[in-house]
Design a protein around this motif. Structure first.
Motif, short mmCIF file in Angstrom:
data_model
loop_
_atom_site.label_atom_id
_atom_site.label_comp_id
_atom_site.label_asym_id
_atom_site.label_seq_id
_atom_site.Cartn_x
_atom_site.Cartn_y
_atom_site.Cartn_z
N PHE A 196 0.83 -1.21 0.00
CA PHE A 196 0.00 0.00 0.00
C PHE A 196 0.87 1.26 0.00
CE2 PHE A 196 -1.83 3.39 2.61
CZ PHE A 196 -3.01 3.64 1.94
N GLY A 197 1.85 1.31 0.90
CA GLY A 197 2.68 2.51 1.04
C GLY A 197 3.50 2.82 -0.20
N PHE A 198 4.03 1.78 -0.82
CA PHE A 198 4.90 1.98 -1.97
C PHE A 198 4.14 2.22 -3.29
CE2 PHE A 198 8.27 -0.56 0.42
CZ PHE A 198 9.03 0.57 0.68
N PHE A 199 3.01 1.53 -3.47
CA PHE A 199 2.39 1.53 -4.79
C PHE A 199 1.01 2.20 -4.88
CE2 PHE A 199 5.10 -2.30 -4.44
CZ PHE A 199 6.08 -1.90 -5.32
N MET A 200 0.38 2.50 -3.76
CA MET A 200 -0.92 3.18 -3.80
C MET A 200 -0.82 4.59 -3.22
SD MET A 200 -3.41 -0.06 -2.82
CE MET A 200 -4.91 0.69 -3.46
N LEU A 201 -0.10 4.71 -2.12
CA LEU A 201 0.08 6.03 -1.49
C LEU A 201 0.80 7.00 -2.42
CD1 LEU A 201 -0.28 7.21 1.54
CD2 LEU A 201 2.19 6.88 1.68
N THR A 202 1.66 6.47 -3.29
CA THR A 202 2.54 7.31 -4.11
C THR A 202 1.91 7.75 -5.42
OG1 THR A 202 3.50 5.26 -4.97
CG2 THR A 202 4.67 6.35 -3.18
N ASP A 203 0.64 7.49 -5.63
CA ASP A 203 -0.04 7.87 -6.87
C ASP A 203 0.08 9.39 -7.09
OD1 ASP A 203 -1.70 7.75 -9.11
OD2 ASP A 203 -3.49 8.13 -7.91
N PRO A 204 0.82 9.87 -8.08
CA PRO A 204 1.07 11.31 -8.24
C PRO A 204 -0.18 12.17 -8.37
CG PRO A 204 2.65 10.07 -9.54
CD PRO A 204 1.63 9.08 -9.04
N PRO A 205 -1.21 11.80 -9.16
CA PRO A 205 -2.36 12.70 -9.32
C PRO A 205 -3.16 12.93 -8.03
CG PRO A 205 -2.32 11.06 -11.07
CD PRO A 205 -1.34 10.62 -10.03
N THR A 206 -3.09 11.98 -7.09
CA THR A 206 -3.93 12.08 -5.90
C THR A 206 -3.14 12.37 -4.62
OG1 THR A 206 -3.82 9.67 -5.60
CG2 THR A 206 -5.69 10.55 -6.86
N SER A 207 -1.88 12.82 -4.77
CA SER A 207 -1.07 13.14 -3.59
C SER A 207 -0.22 14.38 -3.88
CB SER A 207 -0.18 11.95 -3.20
OG SER A 207 0.70 11.62 -4.26
N PRO A 208 0.27 15.08 -2.82
CA PRO A 208 0.98 16.35 -3.01
C PRO A 208 2.35 16.18 -3.67
CG PRO A 208 0.28 16.03 -0.72
CD PRO A 208 0.13 14.73 -1.40
N ALA A 209 2.84 17.29 -4.21
CA ALA A 209 4.16 17.30 -4.85
C ALA A 209 5.24 17.86 -3.93
CB ALA A 209 4.12 18.11 -6.13
N THR A 210 4.89 18.90 -3.12
CA THR A 210 5.91 19.52 -2.27
C THR A 210 6.23 18.62 -1.07
OG1 THR A 210 4.30 20.69 -0.88
CG2 THR A 210 5.04 21.79 -2.89
#
Length: 258
Positions: A196-210
């Motif tokens: 979950f942490g590596f492959f779902m949490l890191t989804d770029p469109p649905t998580s912050p960039a900064t």
């Protein structure tokens, strides 16, 4: 996109990791049903995505759609009937197109599809693609894939803050004998958390960039998810935690616009 250029994109890293895990977990469990579910989930996801984009004249993201189908098939139990696999993939892709802000999905499509399928279809998540039923050393494969993907999408602060907060809170809950916290730190639950942490949490469109917002996002997902785990147990806490994190990211973007 040319093949050589595609292999350098973040989505190629995730796709290659998901396909590799699908094959390795199938060989390890000596069961090809998971591969069949993978083909169904990806096929239905692509079909729904194509129909929606055709009727609404929108651009399709085939890579993201394939990744969503693969993740769903790696998390749902291999004994899940194919209509439910197809239904879960359909919900995920519909949410990707309907729940949007500035043409980007608000919620991780795979996580939302799996969360909704629990209440509609009463699905069971085995996270078999995270090698929970295989020898402990296979966790190394998750760490290698996770390291490569996290680096490619530049999400180390988010991932580290999530794991640090999650593991500290679960450890403290275990010391205080709250719920089944010690179980969450052992296979197969730890496998699910790593996947979950590596492959779902890191989804770029649905998580912050900064970096600053990534740290807040990771801590918030872990904190809200752990509270759910302490109250109800099970593995839905990961999906609900990400739902809260995605909502935080959406509200942040919305407030900045205003």
């Amino acid at each position: 996109m040319a093949g050589k250029k595609w292999t350098t994109t973040p989505k190629s890293y995730v796709t290659i990791a998901m396909v590799s895990y699908l094959i390795i977990a199938s060989i390890g469990s000596k069961n090809t049903t998971g591969i069949l579910n993978g083909l169904i989930a990806v096929g239905v996801a692509l079909a729904v995505d194509y129909l929606y984009c055709t009727f609404t004249n929108r651009k399709s993201s085939k890579d993201g759609t394939i990744i969503t189908g693969l993740i769903i098939s790696l998390i749902l139990s291999v004994t899940t009937p194919w209509p439910i696999v197809a239904g879960t993939a359909m919900i995920a892709i519909v949410s990707k197109h309907l729940l949007v802000y500035k043409k980007k999905p608000i919620f991780n499509p795979a996580a939302l599809g799996l969360l909704v399928s629990i209440f509609i279809f009463h699905t069971g998540q085995s996270w078999w693609g995270a090698f929970g039923d295989l020898p402990v050393w296979t966790i190394i494969l998750l760490l290698i894939g996770g390291y490569l993907v996290t680096g490619k999408v530049n999400k180390y602060p988010q991932v580290f803050s999530f794991f640090a907060t999650l593991f500290v809170l679960l450890f403290l809950m275990g010391q205080l004998h709250i719920g089944d916290a010690p179980d969450a730190l052992r296979p197969p639950f730890i496998n699910a958390a790593l996947f979950f942490g590596f492959f779902m949490l890191t989804d770029p469109p649905t998580s912050p960039a900064t970096y600053k917002k990534q740290v807040i996002f990771g801590c918030l997902v872990a904190l809200s998810g752990t509270i759910i785990y302490g109250l109800f147990g099970g593995l839905t806490y990961l999906f609900i935690g990400l739902f809260v994190g995605n909502l935080y990211h959406y509200l942040n973007k919305h407030s900045m616009k205003n």
